[in-house]
Design a protein around this motif. Structure first.
Motif, short mmCIF file in Angstrom:
data_model
loop_
_atom_site.label_atom_id
_atom_site.label_comp_id
_atom_site.label_asym_id
_atom_site.label_seq_id
_atom_site.Cartn_x
_atom_site.Cartn_y
_atom_site.Cartn_z
N UNK A 104 0.81 -1.21 0.00
CA UNK A 104 0.00 0.00 0.00
C UNK A 104 0.84 1.26 0.00
N UNK A 105 1.96 1.26 0.70
CA UNK A 105 2.81 2.45 0.74
C UNK A 105 3.37 2.77 -0.64
N UNK A 106 3.74 1.75 -1.39
CA UNK A 106 4.23 1.97 -2.75
C UNK A 106 3.14 2.58 -3.63
N UNK A 107 1.93 2.12 -3.48
CA UNK A 107 0.82 2.63 -4.28
C UNK A 107 0.52 4.07 -3.90
N UNK A 111 0.73 7.34 -6.39
CA UNK A 111 -0.39 8.28 -6.58
C UNK A 111 0.04 9.69 -6.22
N UNK A 112 0.80 9.83 -5.12
CA UNK A 112 1.27 11.16 -4.70
C UNK A 112 2.17 11.77 -5.76
N UNK A 113 3.07 10.98 -6.33
CA UNK A 113 3.96 11.47 -7.38
C UNK A 113 3.17 11.88 -8.62
N UNK A 119 -0.05 18.55 -11.03
CA UNK A 119 -0.15 19.93 -10.54
C UNK A 119 0.96 20.79 -11.13
N UNK A 120 2.17 20.25 -11.17
CA UNK A 120 3.30 20.99 -11.73
C UNK A 120 3.07 21.29 -13.21
N UNK A 121 2.61 20.32 -13.96
CA UNK A 121 2.33 20.54 -15.39
C UNK A 121 1.21 21.55 -15.60
#
Length: 129
Positions: A104-107, A111-113, A119-121
């Motif tokens: 779950x932490x990897x997922x 998602x956060x990345x 948002x940056x784009x």
């Protein structure tokens, strides 16, 4: 030394998946969710690195509990978004949630990345005239 945990999982996953696929609908939705969670937890234990029997047991319990808690909510979201039948989603979603195990932490990081990149784009597009 770690005890082997793959012998039971290798033989149990296909049998439980077949059992759930054939008889799941006749047992009702909650039994389908439970059997799917058990099947997915065996998959999670199978994919786990060499761990002891107790660690395998607790991983399976965590996976089953998480799947039991989240399956209905995730199935409702998917059924509303894509128009799929709710009863058909229970088994697939419960297996998928339980099969994730401790990933779950990897997922969440993925998602956060993805959200940060979007948002940056979006900010870069707004800055251009």
């Amino acid at each position: 030394m770690a005890e082997p945990n793959t012998t039971v999982a290798v033989s149990a996953v296909p049998l439980i998946a077949l059992f759930v696929g054939v008889f799941g609908a006749s047992f009702g939705p909650y039994m389908m969710i439970f059997l799917g969670a058990v099947c997915g937890s065996f998959w999670a234990v199978l994919e786990a690195p060499s761990i002891t029997r107790w660690a395998s047991f607790w991983l399976a319990c965590r996976s089953i509990l998480l799947s039991l808690l989240l399956t209905v909510a995730v199935s409702e979201l998917l059924a509303g978004a894509f128009g799929w039948h709710l009863s058909e989603l229970y088994i697939v979603v419960s297996i998928a949630i339980a099969a994730l195990g401790d990933k779950w932490l990897e997922i969440i990081d993925t998602i956060k990345t993805s959200i940060q990149t979007a948002i940056t784009n979006n900010e870069k597009k707004e800055d251009k005239p």
